[in-house]
Scaffold this motif. Structure first.
Motif, PDB file in Angstrom:
ATOM      1  N   ALA A   1       0.840  -1.208   0.000  1.00 46.79           N
ATOM      2  CA  ALA A   1       0.000   0.000   0.000  1.00 46.79           C
ATOM      3  C   ALA A   1       0.873   1.254   0.000  1.00 46.79           C
ATOM      4  O   ALA A   1       0.561   2.241  -0.680  1.00 46.79           O
ATOM      5  CB  ALA A   1      -0.931  -0.007   1.207  1.00 46.79           C
ATOM      6  N   PHE A   2       1.969   1.230   0.739  1.00 51.01           N
ATOM      7  CA  PHE A   2       2.916   2.344   0.754  1.00 51.01           C
ATOM      8  C   PHE A   2       3.542   2.520  -0.635  1.00 51.01           C
ATOM      9  O   PHE A   2       3.692   3.636  -1.128  1.00 51.01           O
ATOM     10  CB  PHE A   2       3.982   2.091   1.816  1.00 51.01           C
ATOM     11  CG  PHE A   2       4.875   3.263   2.094  1.00 51.01           C
ATOM     12  CD1 PHE A   2       4.382   4.398   2.713  1.00 51.01           C
ATOM     13  CD2 PHE A   2       6.209   3.233   1.733  1.00 51.01           C
ATOM     14  CE1 PHE A   2       5.204   5.485   2.970  1.00 51.01           C
ATOM     15  CE2 PHE A   2       7.044   4.305   1.980  1.00 51.01           C
ATOM     16  CZ  PHE A   2       6.532   5.430   2.604  1.00 51.01           C
TER      17      PHE A   2
ATOM     18  N   LEU B   1       1.738   9.313  -6.011  1.00 52.55           N
ATOM     19  CA  LEU B   1       2.291  10.645  -5.778  1.00 52.55           C
ATOM     20  C   LEU B   1       3.293  11.021  -6.865  1.00 52.55           C
ATOM     21  O   LEU B   1       3.290  12.147  -7.371  1.00 52.55           O
ATOM     22  CB  LEU B   1       2.945  10.728  -4.400  1.00 52.55           C
ATOM     23  CG  LEU B   1       2.003  10.707  -3.208  1.00 52.55           C
ATOM     24  CD1 LEU B   1       2.796  10.595  -1.915  1.00 52.55           C
ATOM     25  CD2 LEU B   1       1.117  11.930  -3.201  1.00 52.55           C
ATOM     26  N   LYS B   2       4.165  10.080  -7.232  1.00 55.69           N
ATOM     27  CA  LYS B   2       5.130  10.334  -8.304  1.00 55.69           C
ATOM     28  C   LYS B   2       4.415  10.665  -9.612  1.00 55.69           C
ATOM     29  O   LYS B   2       4.821  11.589 -10.328  1.00 55.69           O
ATOM     30  CB  LYS B   2       6.038   9.116  -8.515  1.00 55.69           C
ATOM     31  CG  LYS B   2       7.074   8.935  -7.449  1.00 55.69           C
ATOM     32  CD  LYS B   2       7.896   7.675  -7.713  1.00 55.69           C
ATOM     33  CE  LYS B   2       8.872   7.405  -6.596  1.00 55.69           C
ATOM     34  NZ  LYS B   2       9.618   6.144  -6.810  1.00 55.69           N
TER      35      LYS B   2
ATOM     36  N   ILE C   1       2.777  14.610 -13.737  1.00 59.88           N
ATOM     37  CA  ILE C   1       1.752  15.268 -14.551  1.00 59.88           C
ATOM     38  C   ILE C   1       1.798  16.775 -14.336  1.00 59.88           C
ATOM     39  O   ILE C   1       1.775  17.550 -15.296  1.00 59.88           O
ATOM     40  CB  ILE C   1       0.349  14.702 -14.218  1.00 59.88           C
ATOM     41  CG1 ILE C   1       0.240  13.270 -14.741  1.00 59.88           C
ATOM     42  CG2 ILE C   1      -0.751  15.579 -14.808  1.00 59.88           C
ATOM     43  CD1 ILE C   1      -0.968  12.518 -14.235  1.00 59.88           C
ATOM     44  N   ASP C   2       1.867  17.208 -13.075  1.00 62.89           N
ATOM     45  CA  ASP C   2       1.936  18.643 -12.784  1.00 62.89           C
ATOM     46  C   ASP C   2       3.189  19.269 -13.378  1.00 62.89           C
ATOM     47  O   ASP C   2       3.148  20.383 -13.906  1.00 62.89           O
ATOM     48  CB  ASP C   2       1.896  18.896 -11.273  1.00 62.89           C
ATOM     49  CG  ASP C   2       0.525  18.599 -10.680  1.00 62.89           C
ATOM     50  OD1 ASP C   2      -0.458  18.539 -11.442  1.00 62.89           O
ATOM     51  OD2 ASP C   2       0.446  18.425  -9.455  1.00 62.89           O
ATOM     52  N   LEU C   3       4.289  18.570 -13.311  1.00 62.39           N
ATOM     53  CA  LEU C   3       5.542  19.068 -13.883  1.00 62.39           C
ATOM     54  C   LEU C   3       5.443  19.197 -15.398  1.00 62.39           C
ATOM     55  O   LEU C   3       5.908  20.178 -15.982  1.00 62.39           O
ATOM     56  CB  LEU C   3       6.698  18.148 -13.492  1.00 62.39           C
ATOM     57  CG  LEU C   3       8.090  18.592 -13.892  1.00 62.39           C
ATOM     58  CD1 LEU C   3       8.424  19.952 -13.288  1.00 62.39           C
ATOM     59  CD2 LEU C   3       9.112  17.561 -13.453  1.00 62.39           C
ATOM     60  N   GLN C   4       4.813  18.236 -16.041  1.00 60.82           N
ATOM     61  CA  GLN C   4       4.631  18.304 -17.485  1.00 60.82           C
ATOM     62  C   GLN C   4       3.721  19.466 -17.880  1.00 60.82           C
ATOM     63  O   GLN C   4       3.986  20.164 -18.869  1.00 60.82           O
ATOM     64  CB  GLN C   4       4.063  16.986 -18.013  1.00 60.82           C
ATOM     65  CG  GLN C   4       5.063  15.862 -17.989  1.00 60.82           C
ATOM     66  CD  GLN C   4       4.456  14.520 -18.329  1.00 60.82           C
ATOM     67  OE1 GLN C   4       3.269  14.278 -18.103  1.00 60.82           O
ATOM     68  NE2 GLN C   4       5.279  13.618 -18.854  1.00 60.82           N
ATOM     69  N   LEU C   5       2.668  19.696 -17.112  1.00 57.45           N
ATOM     70  CA  LEU C   5       1.779  20.830 -17.388  1.00 57.45           C
ATOM     71  C   LEU C   5       2.519  22.151 -17.218  1.00 57.45           C
ATOM     72  O   LEU C   5       2.369  23.074 -18.026  1.00 57.45           O
ATOM     73  CB  LEU C   5       0.548  20.780 -16.482  1.00 57.45           C
ATOM     74  CG  LEU C   5      -0.426  19.644 -16.755  1.00 57.45           C
ATOM     75  CD1 LEU C   5      -1.500  19.600 -15.673  1.00 57.45           C
ATOM     76  CD2 LEU C   5      -1.054  19.781 -18.134  1.00 57.45           C
TER      77      LEU C   5
END
Length: 90
Positions: free
Chosen positions: A56-57, A64-65, A70-74
């Motif tokens: 689960a961890f 999270l990665k 995705i945020d970094l690509q945007l």
């Protein structure tokens, strides 16, 4: 499986363990995340730690990665577009 048990990891569902190890690999799940479950002055995991908790961890970390990626690509797309606009204006 025996190696995990030697470290004190409980395996509640052996078939789940086998499926996940076959799919993702032992090193991918256990070696990367085992340190987070080991007691301070011991080579064994905290009492009652299960493979399912470690998995689960692992899943949480992977999610999270992916979200950060995705945020970094945007951000990168927006930055490039803005940079092109700035260069075009000058």
């Amino acid at each position: 499986m025996d190696f995990c048990r030697e470290f004190g990891i409980k395996i509640d569902d052996e078939q789940f363990f086998i499926d996940k190890i076959k799919t993702y690999g032992y090193r991918e799940i256990i070696y990367q995340y085992l340190d987070h479950f080991i007691e301070d002055d011991s080579e064994k995991v905290r009492p009652n730690t299960t493979f399912e908790e470690i998995y689960a961890f692992y899943q949480l970390d992977q999610r999270l990665k992916n979200e950060v990626l995705i945020d970094l690509q945007l951000f990168e797309q927006t930055f490039k577009a803005t940079l092109i606009d700035v260069i075009s204006c000058t």
